[in-house]
Structures are given as C-alpha cells and as structure tokens.
Design a protein around this motif. Structure first.
Motif, mmCIF file in Angstrom:
data_model
loop_
_atom_site.group_PDB
_atom_site.id
_atom_site.type_symbol
_atom_site.label_atom_id
_atom_site.label_comp_id
_atom_site.label_asym_id
_atom_site.label_seq_id
_atom_site.Cartn_x
_atom_site.Cartn_y
_atom_site.Cartn_z
ATOM 1 N N ARG A 119 -33.288 -43.761 45.814
ATOM 2 C CA ARG A 119 -32.022 -44.377 46.542
ATOM 3 C C ARG A 119 -30.867 -43.984 46.321
ATOM 4 N NH1 ARG A 119 -29.038 -47.892 44.440
ATOM 5 N NH2 ARG A 119 -30.573 -48.985 43.298
ATOM 6 N N SER A 126 -26.856 -49.778 46.292
ATOM 7 C CA SER A 126 -27.418 -50.990 45.707
ATOM 8 C C SER A 126 -28.623 -51.128 46.687
ATOM 9 C CB SER A 126 -26.629 -52.202 45.765
ATOM 10 O OG SER A 126 -26.359 -52.555 47.390
ATOM 11 N N ALA A 127 -29.648 -51.816 46.418
ATOM 12 C CA ALA A 127 -31.026 -52.206 47.004
ATOM 13 C C ALA A 127 -30.625 -52.828 48.406
ATOM 14 C CB ALA A 127 -31.864 -52.986 46.197
ATOM 15 N N ARG A 128 -29.573 -53.897 48.266
ATOM 16 C CA ARG A 128 -29.314 -54.367 49.567
ATOM 17 C C ARG A 128 -28.732 -53.628 50.590
ATOM 18 N NH1 ARG A 128 -24.499 -55.941 50.971
ATOM 19 N NH2 ARG A 128 -23.280 -55.792 49.019
ATOM 20 N N ARG A 129 -27.724 -52.805 50.059
ATOM 21 C CA ARG A 129 -27.126 -51.696 50.875
ATOM 22 C C ARG A 129 -28.279 -50.913 51.723
ATOM 23 N NH1 ARG A 129 -21.199 -50.347 49.850
ATOM 24 N NH2 ARG A 129 -20.616 -52.539 49.023
ATOM 25 N N ALA A 131 -31.612 -51.710 51.937
ATOM 26 C CA ALA A 131 -32.494 -52.542 52.693
ATOM 27 C C ALA A 131 -31.728 -52.995 54.096
ATOM 28 C CB ALA A 131 -32.763 -53.593 52.161
ATOM 29 N N THR A 132 -30.400 -53.122 54.168
ATOM 30 C CA THR A 132 -29.752 -53.567 55.198
ATOM 31 C C THR A 132 -29.775 -52.246 56.343
ATOM 32 O OG1 THR A 132 -28.411 -55.097 54.122
ATOM 33 C CG2 THR A 132 -27.463 -54.402 56.137
ATOM 34 N N ARG A 137 -36.755 -55.785 54.984
ATOM 35 C CA ARG A 137 -36.491 -57.014 54.477
ATOM 36 C C ARG A 137 -35.964 -56.788 52.828
ATOM 37 N NH1 ARG A 137 -40.005 -61.859 56.240
ATOM 38 N NH2 ARG A 137 -39.130 -62.526 54.300
ATOM 39 N N GLN A 138 -34.924 -57.662 52.551
ATOM 40 C CA GLN A 138 -34.250 -57.290 51.398
ATOM 41 C C GLN A 138 -35.132 -57.764 50.275
ATOM 42 O OE1 GLN A 138 -30.307 -58.566 50.916
ATOM 43 N NE2 GLN A 138 -30.109 -58.284 48.739
ATOM 44 N N SER A 139 -35.736 -58.804 50.436
ATOM 45 C CA SER A 139 -36.706 -59.433 49.152
ATOM 46 C C SER A 139 -37.629 -58.592 48.984
ATOM 47 C CB SER A 139 -37.096 -60.771 49.572
ATOM 48 O OG SER A 139 -37.898 -60.804 50.699
ATOM 49 N N TYR A 141 -37.957 -55.097 49.634
ATOM 50 C CA TYR A 141 -37.312 -53.982 48.936
ATOM 51 C C TYR A 141 -37.060 -54.226 47.609
ATOM 52 C CZ TYR A 141 -35.169 -49.723 48.044
ATOM 53 O OH TYR A 141 -34.853 -48.461 47.381
ATOM 54 N N THR A 142 -36.358 -55.233 47.273
ATOM 55 C CA THR A 142 -35.960 -55.539 45.963
ATOM 56 C C THR A 142 -37.124 -55.597 44.984
ATOM 57 O OG1 THR A 142 -33.900 -56.514 46.872
ATOM 58 C CG2 THR A 142 -34.613 -57.167 44.542
#
Length: 186
Positions: A119, A126-129, A131-132, A137-139, A141-142
């Motif tokens: 990543r 970030s993982a959020r970026r 995933a978005t 799904r953010q949860s 992927y996180t």
C-alpha cells in the motif's frame, strides 16, 4: 462441525507444523513417534476429528501452541508470532528455509506487513485512503492490514492488481514481490 468429521484448517496447520519440525512426510513423523499412520493421516487431512488430548500431543511434539493448532489463533507474544507466521503463511516447500532465515536473525514479514508495504509503495498514506480510492469496504481492508483477518487467494489477487505486486508474495512471501526499487522482505 460434527465430531465425526475433522477440521481442514487444523489439518493444514498440523501438516505445516510437521514440516516445520523437519518431517517432510507424514510417514516419517508417524514412524518417529509410533503413531497410527491412518489416524494421523486422517487428522492431517481434516477428514477425522482430532480429540483435544491428541491435539495437545501433536502441539507439544511439533513445538506449536495447541490453541493455534486447533483454531489458527496467533499468540500475542512476539517471540512465537514470527515463527507461527512462517509456518502458517509460507509455501509448504519453503517453510524450512524460512525458519532458518528467521533463526539467523532475519525478520519475517507476515501478510499484514507485506500488505502495508504494498500500500505504501502504491502511494497511499493510510488504509482508509486506499480503501476509499479502490472502493473497498474500509473495515474489511483494515482487518487485513492489521492482521485480524488473513488474506484469501481472491483478496490477494484483488490487492495485487491494485498495487502491482505479486499475489503469491502477499499470501506467503514468495519472491519476487513485484515492488519496484524496494526490498522484497520475507
């Protein structure tokens, strides 16, 4: 799962623990420890339920925690975590080499660390970026990135296409990783 049938996850982990302990075949292990070859083979294939007492014997013999052998749950102590990550994630044929690599003081990167490395190399802070950006799904992927959930072949393929890395590397650390200009790290 009924008591008649076994557990394929536990069977796979049992096979991996056997190989990690230096027994290339089930026959060599059963001969060394005088276990019933048919019973052991059924436990290792997951076609027969392994009683908790026998699971304890296997765990002690192969030097792995019984809870991990039964459920795949990793210990919280760092000492055993790297070793079990190698046993659980590496390609079966590579387990002995990976453990030797670890024993020589070279760190092993588990799935979640390889995913984070991919990543970051892909330019996401970030993982959020990530995933978005990819519509994941953010949860979910996180959970993959923090090691809570293991990658499947399908998710490894998805992430490998997104980051331009090898799905095999994400799953088990097989090189080459596909990372440009970065150390592969096992």
């Amino acid at each position: 799962m009924s008591a008649h049938y076994g557990d394929t996850l536990a069977g796979d982990l049992l096979r991996r623990a056997r190989v990690a302990k230096g027994f290339g075949t089930a026959q060599k292990a059963t001969a060394a420890f005088r276990w019933s070859p048919a019973t052991y083979a059924a436990h290792e294939s997951g076609s027969r339920h392994c009683p908790p007492a026998q699971l304890q014997v296997y765990a002690a013999t192969f030097d792995v925690p019984a809870e991990w052998l039964a459920t795949g749950a990793y210990p919280t102590d760092k000492l055993g975590l790297d070793r079990l990550s190698v046993i659980a994630e590496a390609a079966i044929s590579e387990i002995p080499d990976r453990l030797a690599h670890l024993e020589r003081g070279h760190p092993y990167r588990p799935q979640w660390q390889r995913l984070r490395l991919a990543r970051a190399a892909g330019g996401f802070s970030s993982a959020r970026r990530a995933a978005t950006s990819f519509g994941w799904r953010q949860s979910t992927y996180t959970a993959h990135e923090n090691g809570q959930n293991r990658l499947t072949e399908a998710t490894a393929e998805l992430y490998s296409r997104a980051y331009g890395v090898s799905a095999r590397w994400l799953l088990d650390g097989s090189e080459p990783s596909g990372l440009s200009g970065a150390p592969d790290g096992r």
